[in-house]
Design an enzyme around this catalytic site. Structure first.
Site, PDB file in Angstrom:
ATOM      1  N   LYS A   1      33.600  -8.438  -7.734  1.00 43.26           N
ATOM      2  CA  LYS A   1      33.096  -8.684  -9.022  1.00 43.26           C
ATOM      3  C   LYS A   1      32.954 -10.419  -9.246  1.00 43.26           C
ATOM      4  O   LYS A   1      34.435 -10.664  -8.984  1.00 43.26           O
ATOM      5  CB  LYS A   1      33.549  -8.042 -10.152  1.00 43.26           C
ATOM      6  CG  LYS A   1      32.619  -7.998 -11.371  1.00 43.26           C
ATOM      7  CD  LYS A   1      33.241  -6.917 -12.456  1.00 43.26           C
ATOM      8  CE  LYS A   1      32.548  -6.936 -13.723  1.00 43.26           C
ATOM      9  NZ  LYS A   1      33.320  -6.048 -14.718  1.00 43.26           N
TER      10      LYS A   1
ATOM     11  N   SER B   1      29.721  -3.598 -17.360  1.00 46.10           N
ATOM     12  CA  SER B   1      29.316  -4.916 -16.742  1.00 46.10           C
ATOM     13  C   SER B   1      29.353  -5.005 -15.392  1.00 46.10           C
ATOM     14  O   SER B   1      28.806  -5.742 -14.790  1.00 46.10           O
ATOM     15  CB  SER B   1      30.160  -5.841 -17.241  1.00 46.10           C
ATOM     16  OG  SER B   1      31.627  -5.784 -16.984  1.00 46.10           O
TER      17      SER B   1
ATOM     18  N   SER C   1      33.302  -0.503 -17.932  1.00 42.67           N
ATOM     19  CA  SER C   1      32.520  -1.197 -17.228  1.00 42.67           C
ATOM     20  C   SER C   1      32.570  -1.140 -15.704  1.00 42.67           C
ATOM     21  O   SER C   1      31.762  -1.556 -15.038  1.00 42.67           O
ATOM     22  CB  SER C   1      33.101  -2.933 -17.628  1.00 42.67           C
ATOM     23  OG  SER C   1      32.502  -3.371 -18.630  1.00 42.67           O
TER      24      SER C   1
END
Ligand SMILES: [Zn+2]
Lengths: 489, 479
Positions: free
Chosen positions: A81, A156, A180
């Site tokens: 990420k 996210s 997320s």
């Protein structure tokens, strides 16, 4: 027909690489080819580290050849990420303010994965600074849901979920502050686990809300999640909040049965807010557990309704301080027109933070301001304790709590960006778990009539990951609800 | 109207831990700019602080020495404000639950003691240093100091004058040096004092409006700044004006305070608990461990040494001002020197030499054993006091033992009666006029004659012997 390499699980890859049946370079090349093939449609990857990945893979193969243990994740391709610090490539947090930022150090989990023989393919997309539930807040690109390219992948960690769903890597690292990891895993039909707060070191995770953030893996199946946690978890002397507890071999928990487990169904999770089709899927899952010998117990989490308000006070308060360092002084974007120190702050931040990030910084600054602190921040901390107590009480009656991960399946781009409050509701079932610092896992539990994945969430006691993995794995093995492949070429 | 001053002090002490308070960097800020830095103290994305345990130990030691209650449970907080010397744009500090609370320290005011209340002592991190170049119109930031461990010590408003403030700082510095937790170097900023000053009519309970004075680089500067502020407040009030609550800087060159533009212009620091750190839990056993490791503190040592060595209160005070001096003294006495004489030589000749050379006693080349030997040579009559003063200067310069200097320079005192008598006879013969004056009753001429004989022996005559022989010779010649 043999399974393509990119479809292989973590277990399959690492066993084959360790035994010499496959080389890490072959595996890496297959995944890089898969990325080249599907990522132009999915847009999960923001950076692809072809040369570095092949070099890492070659090093793993060299070890295998020399008879040196290449590690428990030998040759396993990983997507990282955008907010996890890596010396390789950039660490942008999908924000203009860090668009050219290169971290001088590797996050603890990056060091651990590297030592375990994993191969980093590159970085994956996210909402700017992890603030969002659709990955639409990224300033880099728009990631699509592999199950329907008109729809969001969730967020996210949307890039992480889409990359797993589209078979672009075997492990994608995500971070979960209010859902997320779990919500995008649910929307993209993969497995995502948020470990207990303190299980995984946060050193090198760019902080959004320090008391809520936790790193976790997204994978194709539960066993892969367990294998990932074996490497990711553990005390880190560089993170004072990391737990000083022994790390079990999580795969040992995967017994294949749920006999005798007591599963709590909170009545607050099954209201009108829950989409009818999602409810149906979750109820079907409950039946699977029942027939597996688990006991279903009704429980109550009476403070559920306060979770969103509590969450948005605490996370914005912490974010307002955490994001203060992006000031253009030492690194990051500095507006060239600034003539004074104050202008440097105001112009740089106003221009380089997106609207959702600015909104949360302002909210957080407000709730901490003198005169408002007691009414907002302090009260939110009290409610947070009540929410935690709700779970403590529930765990008196059950071994874990179960319900939907998200009230709705994925939605089309732009459907919720205009109304932040509606977007915030996407996380109603996940944020309590962060507030209560508990572990939570989302696993697929079927497809809706229109072919969109539904997610089942299991919430455990503090450091009760083994129970969650055991139950999730059993469901995965016995439910007969495999999703199949998403409709991308 | 008669006024009294009300002063409270805030002192920031840089604690001498080897590493910074939240990262492993060396706390040596003298190194080249930005050489003792890492991602943590630079406030890079993704980093986390880890509290240095040595800092907690030393802070607890200070707290105990200041008679504070040590919090069983305290926490760290974020103090939010923007400035380029702040790596994270928040400072990790302690807000409502400091590590040490409710203590006191005794200060000495010309032999009288007064107790000053200590409100709190708390842990925080230092900031970086900004430097501005006028030529390049540029600003630079040196982060070596960013994250260095600071202990902030805050007093109650118990101080009533500049003199008391000076005495407080002296006592505090002495305590910190005894504990060996800071070098207390004010010029280098390892000890920073700020004073909150107000005045009120004598008898009034309510405090007047206060001003805060910062940027003072010495104890005498603090003294002068407080005197200046008190006078300024009184003058303002007497002329019908009002004191404005503000922060003022001390301009040492002009000897005045001036209003300061605050770098943290907004006063709302939006404190909240630091989520990246766990609470500081000091249990009874930990506190006890530190208590047992405390050295003998100044007040205790002063009183013990006064009794043990029969020193006057004044002497005991001076000798125990620094632990090193007190240790030196006790070593001199331990090898057999007379306690009173050792005190006199230490505070007199040796201290004068040290001051002139701007040396610390720890760097002194005169060992305690050699000073004791010197005192022994005087006691045995081998040398006289005047010779000893020359010898100690030589010892100070070269580090030689006094016996060796005596031998090398043939400095032994003349104790040979015959030799001194010969010189006396010669001096009397050369000074018939003075001899006459003495005989006619002018006793003070005797001193002149002693001086002449001493000079003729190059100062080597034993003074007592010389006195006896001269009197005897004068009366013998008379008869
Ligand atoms: Zn550092």
């Amino acid at each position: 027909m043999t399974t393509p390499l990119y479809k292989k699980t973590v277990r399959e890859i690492r066993d084959a690489v360790r035994s010499g049946a496959l080389t890490a370079v072959e595996v890496t090349e297959a995944h890089l080819a898969r990325i080249a093939d599907v990522d132009p449609k999915v847009d999960a990857f923001t950076q692809i580290w072809t040369d570095e990945a092949l070099a890492q893979a070659a090093a793993v193969d060299a070890k295998v050849k020399q008879g040196i243990d290449p590690g428990p994740l030998a040759g396993v391709p990983v997507g990282v990420k955008e907010l996890i610090c890596t010396r390789t490539g950039k660490t942008t947090c999908a924000s203009k303010i860090l668009e050219n930022f290169r971290s001088p150090y590797d996050a603890t989990i990056i060091q651990k994965l590297d030592a375990a023989g994993a191969v980093f393919l590159g970085k994956v997309n996210m909402d700017e600074f992890a603030m969002g539930s659709s990955t639409e807040r990224s300033t880099i690109k728009t990631t699509k849901n592999p199950w329907n390219l008109k729809c969001v992948p969730g967020g996210s960690s949307g890039g992480s979920a889409a990359a797993i769903s589209a078979d672009e890597c075997a492990i994608a690292l995500g971070s979960d502050t209010g859902g997320s990891i779990r919500q995008p895993a649910a929307l993209c039909g993969c497995v995502g686990i948020k470990p207990t707060y303190g299980r995984v070191s946060r050193f090198g995770l760019v902080a959004f809300a320090s008391s809520l953030d936790q790193i976790g893996p997204l994978t194709k199946n539960v066993e892969d999640a367990a294998l990932s946690l074996n490497t990711l978890c553990g005390r880190d002397p560089r993170d004072a909040t990391s737990a000083d507890l022994p790390v079990p071999d999580f795969t040992k928990a995967l017994t294949g049965d749920v006999k005798g487990l007591r599963i709590g169904l909170p009545k607050e999770y099954f209201t009108e807010a829950l989409n009818a089709e999602m409810r149906e899927k979750v109820e079907a899952a409950v039946d699977v557990f029942k027939s597996g010998g688990a006991e279903i117990v009704p429980v109550s989490l009476p403070h559920t309704d306060y979770a969103i308000a509590t969450y948005y006070i605490i996370c914005t308060a912490e974010a307002s301080a955490n994001l203060a360092r992006f000031d253009g002084v030492r690194y990051g974007y500095r507006n060239p027109a600034a003539k004074t120190v104050e202008e440097m702050y105001v112009l740089s931040k106003s221009e380089a933070f997106g609207p959702e990030v600015r909104r949360r910084i302002m909210l957080g600054t407000y709730v901490l301001s003198s005169g408002y602190y007691d009414a907002y921040y302090l009260k939110a901390q009290k409610v947070r304790r009540l929410i935690k107590k709700d779970f403590d009480d529930a765990f008196e009656k059950c071994d874990f709590v179960m319900g939907p991960t998200s009230p709705i399946p994925t939605f089309e781009f732009g459907a919720k960006t205009e109304n932040p409050l509606e977007m915030y509701l996407a996380d109603i079932y996940t944020i309590s778990v962060n507030l209560a610092t508990l572990p939570g896992i989302s696993i697929p539990c079927g497809l809706t009539a229109s072919g969109l994945p539904a997610g089942l969430q299991l919430i455990g006691r503090p450091f009760g990951e083994e129970t969650l993995l055991r139950a999730a794995h059993c469901y995965e093995q016995t439910s007969g609800t495999t999703l199949g492949d998403p409709p991308i070429a | 109207m008669e006024f009294e001053a009300v002063v409270g002090m805030e002192v920031h002490v840089e604690i001498n831990s080897k590493s910074k308070v939240f990262c492993g960097c060396s706390a040596d800020f003298h190194a080249g700019p930005n050489t003792n830095v890492c991602p943590v103290c630079l406030g890079m994305p993704g980093v986390l602080p880890v509290l240095n345990v040595d800092m907690v130990n030393k802070s607890v030691a200070v707290g105990l020495a200041l008679n504070c209650a040590i919090s069983r449970w305290s926490k760290l907080d974020r103090k939010n404000y923007f400035y380029p010397d702040m790596a994270k744009n928040y400072q990790i500090s302690q807000y409502d639950l400091p590590l040490c609370q409710n203590g006191w320290i005794e200060i000495d005011l010309d032999g009288q003691t007064k107790r000053i209340g200590i409100t709190r002592a708390h842990i925080e991190e230092d900031t970086a240093r900004n430097t501005h170049t006028i030529a390049g119109n540029q600003s630079g930031v040196d982060f070596n100091r960013s994250g260095v461990a600071l202990l902030e010590i805050v007093t109650e408003p118990d101080i009533r004058s500049a003199k008391e403030a000076f005495a407080y700082l002296t006592a505090l510095k002495q305590l910190l040096q005894y504990l060996d937790v800071s070098d207390c170097n004010m010029e280098e900023g390892s000890l920073r004092a700020e004073a909150n000053i107000s005045v009120r009519p004598v008898g009034q309970e309510q405090f007047g409006t206060k001003t805060e004075v910062k940027n003072v680089a010495s104890f005498s500067g603090v003294f002068k700044a407080i005197e200046f502020e008190i006078a300024r407040h009184i003058k303002l009030i007497n002329s019908g004006g009002k004191v404005v609550q503000e922060t003022r800087g001390w301009d040492a060159d002009r000897g005045i305070t001036v209003p300061q533009r605050l770098k943290e212009s907004a006063h709302d620091y939006r404190y909240f608990p630091e989520p990246d750190l766990v609470p500081i839990v000091v249990d009874e056993a930990w506190e006890q461990r530190i208590r047992e490791s405390l050295p003998e503190l100044p007040a205790a040592r002063r009183s013990r040494m006064g009794t043990q060595y029969g020193l006057s209160a004044y002497d005991a005070n001076v000798i125990t001002l620094s632990q090193d001096t007190a240790n030196y003294y006790e070593r001199v006495v331990a090898v057999g020197a007379d306690a009173k004489k050792a005190a006199n030589w230490l505070m007199g000749e040796l201290q004068a030499l040290l001051s002139a050379a701007k040396q610390e006693i720890t760097d002194c080349r005169v060992t305690p054993a050699d000073l004791a030997a010197l005192i022994g040579l005087i006691d045995s009559g081998a040398i006289n006091g005047k010779m000893a003063k020359d010898i100690i200067a030589e010892m100070f310069e070269t580090g030689k033992a006094p016996q060796d200097i005596v031998k090398e320079q043939g400095l032994s005192q003349i104790t040979d009666t015959g030799a001194i008598e010969d010189i006396i006879r010669k001096v009397l013969a050369d000074n018939p006029a003075q001899v006459g004056q003495f005989r006619s009753g002018k006793e003070q001429v005797f001193g002149f004659l002693v001086g002449q004989v001493m000079r003729a022996t190059q100062g080597k005559a034993n003074p007592a012997l010389l006195n006896d022989l001269l009197r005897r010779e004068l009366s013998r010649q008379e008869n």
